[in-house]
Design an enzyme around this catalytic site. Structure first.
Site, short mmCIF file in Angstrom:
data_model
loop_
_atom_site.label_atom_id
_atom_site.label_comp_id
_atom_site.label_asym_id
_atom_site.label_seq_id
_atom_site.Cartn_x
_atom_site.Cartn_y
_atom_site.Cartn_z
N HIS A 85 0.81 -1.23 0.00
CA HIS A 85 0.00 0.00 0.00
C HIS A 85 0.83 1.27 0.00
O HIS A 85 0.31 2.35 -0.17
CB HIS A 85 -1.05 0.01 1.11
N HIS A 110 7.41 6.64 4.74
CA HIS A 110 6.67 6.19 3.56
C HIS A 110 5.91 7.38 2.97
O HIS A 110 5.92 8.46 3.57
CB HIS A 110 5.69 5.06 3.95
N HIS A 112 2.37 8.98 0.55
CA HIS A 112 0.99 8.85 0.06
C HIS A 112 0.86 9.77 -1.15
O HIS A 112 1.41 10.87 -1.15
CB HIS A 112 -0.01 9.28 1.14
N GLU A 123 -2.52 13.41 2.42
CA GLU A 123 -3.55 12.96 3.36
C GLU A 123 -4.14 14.16 4.11
O GLU A 123 -5.34 14.35 4.14
CB GLU A 123 -2.93 11.97 4.35
N HIS A 136 5.58 10.72 5.31
CA HIS A 136 5.44 10.48 6.75
C HIS A 136 6.70 9.83 7.30
O HIS A 136 7.10 8.77 6.82
CB HIS A 136 4.24 9.57 7.04
N THR A 217 -3.04 6.38 9.63
CA THR A 217 -4.01 6.62 8.56
C THR A 217 -4.29 5.36 7.75
O THR A 217 -4.99 5.42 6.74
CB THR A 217 -3.52 7.74 7.62
N THR A 218 -3.71 4.25 8.16
CA THR A 218 -4.02 2.96 7.55
C THR A 218 -4.43 2.01 8.67
O THR A 218 -4.07 2.22 9.83
CB THR A 218 -2.80 2.37 6.82
#
Ligand SMILES: *[C@@H]1O[C@H](CO)[C@@H](O)[C@H](O)[C@H]1NC(C)=O
Ligand SMILES: *[C@@H]1O[C@H](CO)[C@@H](O)[C@H](O)[C@H]1NC(C)=O
Ligand SMILES: *[C@@H]1O[C@H](CO)[C@@H](O)[C@H](O)[C@H]1NC(C)=O
Length: 342
Positions: A85, A110, A112, A123, A136, A217-218
């Site tokens: 992801h 990581h 997004h 995000e 992040h 957030t996951t």
């Protein structure tokens, strides 16, 4: 106290419920059903959020963060992973951030992002507006916990430092990740990349930031994250963003129906009765701006009134003095008397 109690109980419960489950794939369609498997995702203190004036409060006690052990040499190397992801860089534990109360050691970073037709995949949003992407950097509370997997569902367990990314000029620091994306095209692929200074990934004036308590957030969306979102974005080029949006897949190499890794950001969450503290004043609080304007206007009005009243009074006084002008004759005598006494 009550809040802390609630927090601890819910964290403990969720820890029991969620232990050992594999996260489902994120994405705009998937996230509505996250809370069926991961109750935290439908619970308290969820992230990301929209950062808008109404919820921002200036807080002078928010000092600049200090990043330690950031100047990693090319060796030891970092491990770059496609986890299905996002693309993730495992960070050495001796990298730390100070200024968050407890000591937090680094865990991983990581990103997004969106897709090439809708390149607005940050995000957090600012005033309702998405940035192109978001980085992040994840830390765990190393004063209390031995590693991130123990810390992630515990109170004060994690801290995430977020960098908003917009399209502009090319950013060589980000190429130290992006140049290797093709080596981890598919899920579970890993590659060693040369180490580099994570500090180069941060924006200008990192002392200006938003601060609030939120969540991962996951899934499992644990509400254990102390968020720091830098006010200023960094820029990467269109070409660099395109690499993120097109190089990666969520699926394994041999999957007959490959899925591109795009739009891996969560929608902004409700933010009722909470506040975001900000470390900067200028432009952040429009209410303050307008109240200054109001005070100036009031002061001017009051000033004009005073001037008017005084001039009317003086005018009337002078008018009435004209009648008793004879008194002036005695004044020099009076003055001499005073001087003699002095
Ligand atoms: C400022 O933030 C700290 C936590 O960082 C908090 O304890 C304090 O109450 C805040 N002050 C104001 C005036 O909001
Ligand atoms: C956190 O980093 C410091 C400084 O490098 C190190 O001494 C400490 O052992 C680390 N803590 C953990 C739990 O790894
Ligand atoms: C984290 O620490 C716990 C307790 O020390 C240990 O059992 C676990 O294996 C560690 N996990 C990782 C991923 O290092």
């Amino acid at each position: 106290i009550f809040f802390l109690y609630l927090f601890t109980i819910s964290s403990a419960l969720l820890c029991l419920l969620n232990h050992g489950l594999e996260p489902p794939l994120p994405g705009p369609d998937g996230e509505k059903s996250w809370s069926k498997t991961y109750p935290s995702c439908g619970g308290l203190l969820q992230s990301p959020i929209d950062l808008h004036d109404d919820i921002l409060r200036y807080n002078a006690s928010l000092r600049p963060l200090a990043f330690q052990g950031y100047n990693q040499s090319a060796s030891p190397q970092f491990v770059l992973t496609n986890n299905g992801h996002s693309v993730k860089v495992k960070l050495p534990k001796d990298m730390q951030v100070r200024g968050l109360g407890a000591r937090y050691n680094a865990s991983q970073l990581h990103l997004h992002w969106g897709d090439k037709n809708d390149p607005h995949g940050s995000e957090h949003t600012v005033g309702g507006k998405h940035f192109a992407a978001e980085l992040h950097i994840v830390y765990y509370n190393s004063d209390r916990y031995p590693n991130d997997s123990v810390a992630k569902d515990k109170p004060e367990g994690l801290a995430v430092v977020a960098v908003l990314i917009e399209v502009g000029s090319s950013n060589p620091a980000y190429d130290k990740i992006f140049d290797h994306l093709k080596a981890v095209k598919y899920k579970d692929q890993e590659v060693f990349i040369p180490g580099f200074s994570i500090e180069e990934l941060l924006p200008e004036r990192p002392e200006e930031y938003y601060r609030y308590r939120g969540s991962l957030t996951t899934p499992p969306c644990y509400p254990t994250v102390l968020w720091t979102v830098f006010r200023n974005p960094v820029q990467i080029s269109q070409e660099q963003l395109m690499k993120l949006e097109t190089d990666l897949y969520c699926t394994h190499m041999d999957d007959p129906s490959p899925r591109e890794m795009v739009n891996n950001f969560r929608q902004v969450q409700k933010f009722d009765e909470r506040l975001v503290y900000v470390s900067f004043q200028q432009g952040a609080l429009k209410q303050t701006g307008s109240s200054i304007v109001l005070s100036v206007a009031l002061a001017c009005g009051l000033g004009i009134c005073i001037v008017l009243v005084v001039s009317i009074w003086l005018f009337r006084r002078r008018k009435s003095k004209k009648g008793e002008n004879k008194g002036v004759i005695y004044k020099p005598a009076l003055k001499q008397e005073t001087e003699a006494h002095a």
